[in-house]
Scaffold this motif. Sequence first.
Motif, short mmCIF file in Angstrom:
data_model
loop_
_atom_site.label_atom_id
_atom_site.label_comp_id
_atom_site.label_asym_id
_atom_site.label_seq_id
_atom_site.Cartn_x
_atom_site.Cartn_y
_atom_site.Cartn_z
N ALA A 321 3.85 9.61 -0.69
CA ALA A 321 2.38 9.59 -0.88
C ALA A 321 1.52 8.54 0.08
CB ALA A 321 1.72 9.57 -2.07
N VAL A 322 1.99 7.43 0.08
CA VAL A 322 1.49 6.51 0.85
C VAL A 322 1.78 6.76 2.20
CG1 VAL A 322 1.90 3.88 1.51
CG2 VAL A 322 1.46 4.49 -0.81
N THR A 323 2.92 7.21 2.56
CA THR A 323 3.29 7.61 3.87
C THR A 323 2.44 8.44 4.52
OG1 THR A 323 5.64 7.02 3.43
CG2 THR A 323 5.24 8.09 5.55
N VAL A 324 2.31 9.82 3.61
CA VAL A 324 1.39 10.69 4.17
C VAL A 324 0.17 10.28 4.26
CG1 VAL A 324 0.61 12.94 3.44
CG2 VAL A 324 2.84 12.37 3.07
N LEU A 325 -0.55 9.43 3.48
CA LEU A 325 -1.89 9.15 3.45
C LEU A 325 -1.91 8.13 4.69
CD1 LEU A 325 -2.64 8.45 -0.37
CD2 LEU A 325 -3.71 10.16 1.19
N ASP A 326 -0.99 7.47 4.93
CA ASP A 326 -1.17 6.48 6.13
C ASP A 326 -1.08 7.47 7.47
OD1 ASP A 326 -0.95 3.70 7.36
OD2 ASP A 326 0.95 4.54 8.02
N THR A 327 -0.44 8.43 7.33
CA THR A 327 -0.39 9.17 8.64
C THR A 327 -1.60 9.98 8.74
OG1 THR A 327 2.10 9.78 8.10
CG2 THR A 327 0.89 11.25 9.66
N ILE A 328 -2.34 10.54 7.60
CA ILE A 328 -3.78 10.95 7.70
C ILE A 328 -4.89 9.99 8.21
CG2 ILE A 328 -5.68 11.78 6.20
CD1 ILE A 328 -3.31 13.29 4.53
N GLY A 329 -4.50 8.89 7.64
CA GLY A 329 -5.47 7.74 8.09
C GLY A 329 -6.68 7.49 7.50
N LYS A 330 -7.48 8.29 6.44
CA LYS A 330 -8.43 8.28 5.83
C LYS A 330 -8.40 7.11 4.58
CE LYS A 330 -10.35 12.57 7.13
NZ LYS A 330 -11.35 13.88 6.39
N LYS A 331 -8.92 5.95 4.95
CA LYS A 331 -8.31 4.89 3.83
C LYS A 331 -9.62 4.56 3.03
CE LYS A 331 -4.76 3.08 6.97
NZ LYS A 331 -4.17 2.10 7.70
N HIS A 332 -9.26 4.04 1.78
CA HIS A 332 -10.62 3.69 1.07
C HIS A 332 -9.95 3.25 -0.06
CE1 HIS A 332 -9.99 6.69 -2.00
NE2 HIS A 332 -9.66 7.54 -1.30
N ASP A 333 -10.98 2.25 -0.86
CA ASP A 333 -10.43 1.39 -2.03
C ASP A 333 -10.19 2.45 -3.11
OD1 ASP A 333 -10.61 -0.65 -0.73
OD2 ASP A 333 -12.69 -1.50 -1.87
N ASP A 334 -9.05 2.41 -3.79
CA ASP A 334 -8.55 3.55 -4.70
C ASP A 334 -8.66 3.00 -6.13
OD1 ASP A 334 -7.67 6.26 -5.42
OD2 ASP A 334 -5.83 4.94 -5.79
N SER A 335 -9.12 3.73 -7.00
CA SER A 335 -9.02 3.48 -8.51
C SER A 335 -8.47 4.60 -9.21
CB SER A 335 -10.30 2.92 -9.19
OG SER A 335 -11.19 3.91 -8.88
N GLY A 336 -7.85 5.65 -8.61
CA GLY A 336 -7.58 6.93 -8.96
C GLY A 336 -5.81 7.04 -9.12
N LEU A 337 -5.39 8.02 -8.93
CA LEU A 337 -4.14 8.35 -9.52
C LEU A 337 -3.18 7.46 -8.68
CD1 LEU A 337 -2.56 10.33 -11.13
CD2 LEU A 337 -2.50 11.97 -9.30
N LEU A 338 -3.18 7.25 -7.25
CA LEU A 338 -2.52 6.48 -6.77
C LEU A 338 -2.28 4.84 -7.10
CD1 LEU A 338 -0.92 5.84 -3.65
CD2 LEU A 338 -3.24 4.68 -2.94
N HIS A 339 -3.48 4.23 -7.42
CA HIS A 339 -3.49 3.19 -7.96
C HIS A 339 -2.86 3.25 -9.52
CE1 HIS A 339 -4.86 -0.90 -9.81
NE2 HIS A 339 -5.26 -0.05 -10.58
N ASN A 340 -3.24 4.18 -10.35
CA ASN A 340 -2.60 3.98 -11.68
C ASN A 340 -1.18 4.65 -11.78
OD1 ASN A 340 -5.06 3.55 -12.76
ND2 ASN A 340 -5.74 5.83 -12.77
N THR A 341 -0.56 5.26 -10.81
CA THR A 341 0.72 5.46 -10.72
C THR A 341 1.52 4.14 -10.38
OG1 THR A 341 0.20 7.88 -10.01
CG2 THR A 341 2.71 6.96 -9.65
N PHE A 342 1.05 3.41 -9.39
CA PHE A 342 1.73 2.26 -9.08
C PHE A 342 1.75 1.23 -10.31
CE2 PHE A 342 1.35 -2.19 -7.38
CZ PHE A 342 2.44 -2.27 -6.77
N VAL A 343 0.67 1.05 -11.07
CA VAL A 343 0.64 0.10 -11.93
C VAL A 343 1.53 0.56 -13.15
CG1 VAL A 343 -1.06 -0.72 -13.99
CG2 VAL A 343 -1.94 -0.47 -11.48
#
Length: 449
Positions: A321-343
């Motif tokens: 997911a991180v690799t795909v999102l990095d490829t897309i290039g639209k970045k913002h502060d996240d408090s959703g599924l990305l962050h919660n999955t990591f935690v």
Amino acid sequence: MKKFVSVLMSAAIAATALSPLAVSSAGTDTANDIVLFGDSIAAGYGLSSSEHNYGEICADYLGGNAANYAVSGATSTDMLNKIKSLSDSEKQTVKNSEYVVISVGANDLMHYASKRLLTFAAEKKLLIDGTTAADIPADPSVTTVLKYLDIEKLKAYKNASTSNFLHLGRLLGDICANLTGPPDDEPDSTLIGIIPHTIMPNIKSCISNIKAINPDAKIIVQTIYQPLQFTPEYLKAASIDQDLVSIIALKFDRVLDTFEEELNTISDIEIADVRSDFNALPEGVETSSKNPGSAHYFTNIQLPGESRDFHPNQRGHLAIAVTVLDTIGKKHDDSGLLHNTFVKLSGRSDYPITILDKYKNIAGNILVGDVDFDGKYTAQDASLALRNYVFLSSKKDSPLSTLQRKCADADHDNIAKADDASMILRYFTYLSSNGKLSFDEYFESIMKK
């Protein structure tokens, strides 16, 4: 100083029993729908009902929805047939989506390689007892190889003579040559060339069909990761022949190189380099039997018995997911599924440090004092900052990543000190008492007193 460090460490350990303080973060209101096509990796094979496919994580981050048309076991031909036979409603979904992500090619490679290897094993009586050539399916997978091939017999065959060792090497070389195809200066070669003659034409046809439905779709194709990356400790404990694994991995790496080279010739796509992230070695360190990469962390390849699996686990899906999102290039502060999955990751403390910064660059919310990137201030952050200081003061490389060291620099002086850990622990204690000021505001208020 030693007494201070000892007291600080003791306080940090004691404070871990207290509840962590969460830090809020912003989301996004922009809707960006995503469609997934391809194989079991994209389908999320092996994930439990409570875990999240990388398509879900990406869609949540982008503020849209995910439509997953991937099928476990699918080859590039299967994916092309799926795209050609989309229903009207599925076509409408593709038409309305901004991103199309493709994971394909591994099954094409593995079916051929597994068939050749199992056929060889049947001829040399290297299959598990009670299994014959008649039991080998037409399109076997890596799972089939793990099920039918007797590793101990194969190891004994390899070690029996130099002739056997060379024969096995020639077999593996021939398999890889048929996957990659003939060199440019051998156009009349009889090699099959599965990558240039099957996989790539199919991917190109898939892209053309997708573009016919949605000319504006941004198409992202993933590279194929190397699954044969075990720790030396595991190989020894499992009595797996490290030399044999290294030979197979080395030859297969060349196949993956060819896949990427061919993929780079296709226009109208972006490439998500999943393979490089799964390799996850420190900068300047080359792959070796002692540094095999981190596929063993991102998959369940080192689990025992039938639990062993080369598909991405939850840690792997987060990394993709991180690799795909990095490829897309639209970045913002996240408090959703990305962050919660990591935690919530199991084994999060072992997350490969070389790609930890990449995760944080996508997740955002880089907070001074939040050294472990969990969006909270805890005694663990103070312990990590102290560890950073101890290593650097002893003239050793810090165990922290670049961004972790930045977050550990509590007083912003670009120098690792025990004082940084003390400040983090002090702020944690302040928040535990219902403090409301930010990290910097709190210490600015103290300076004014």
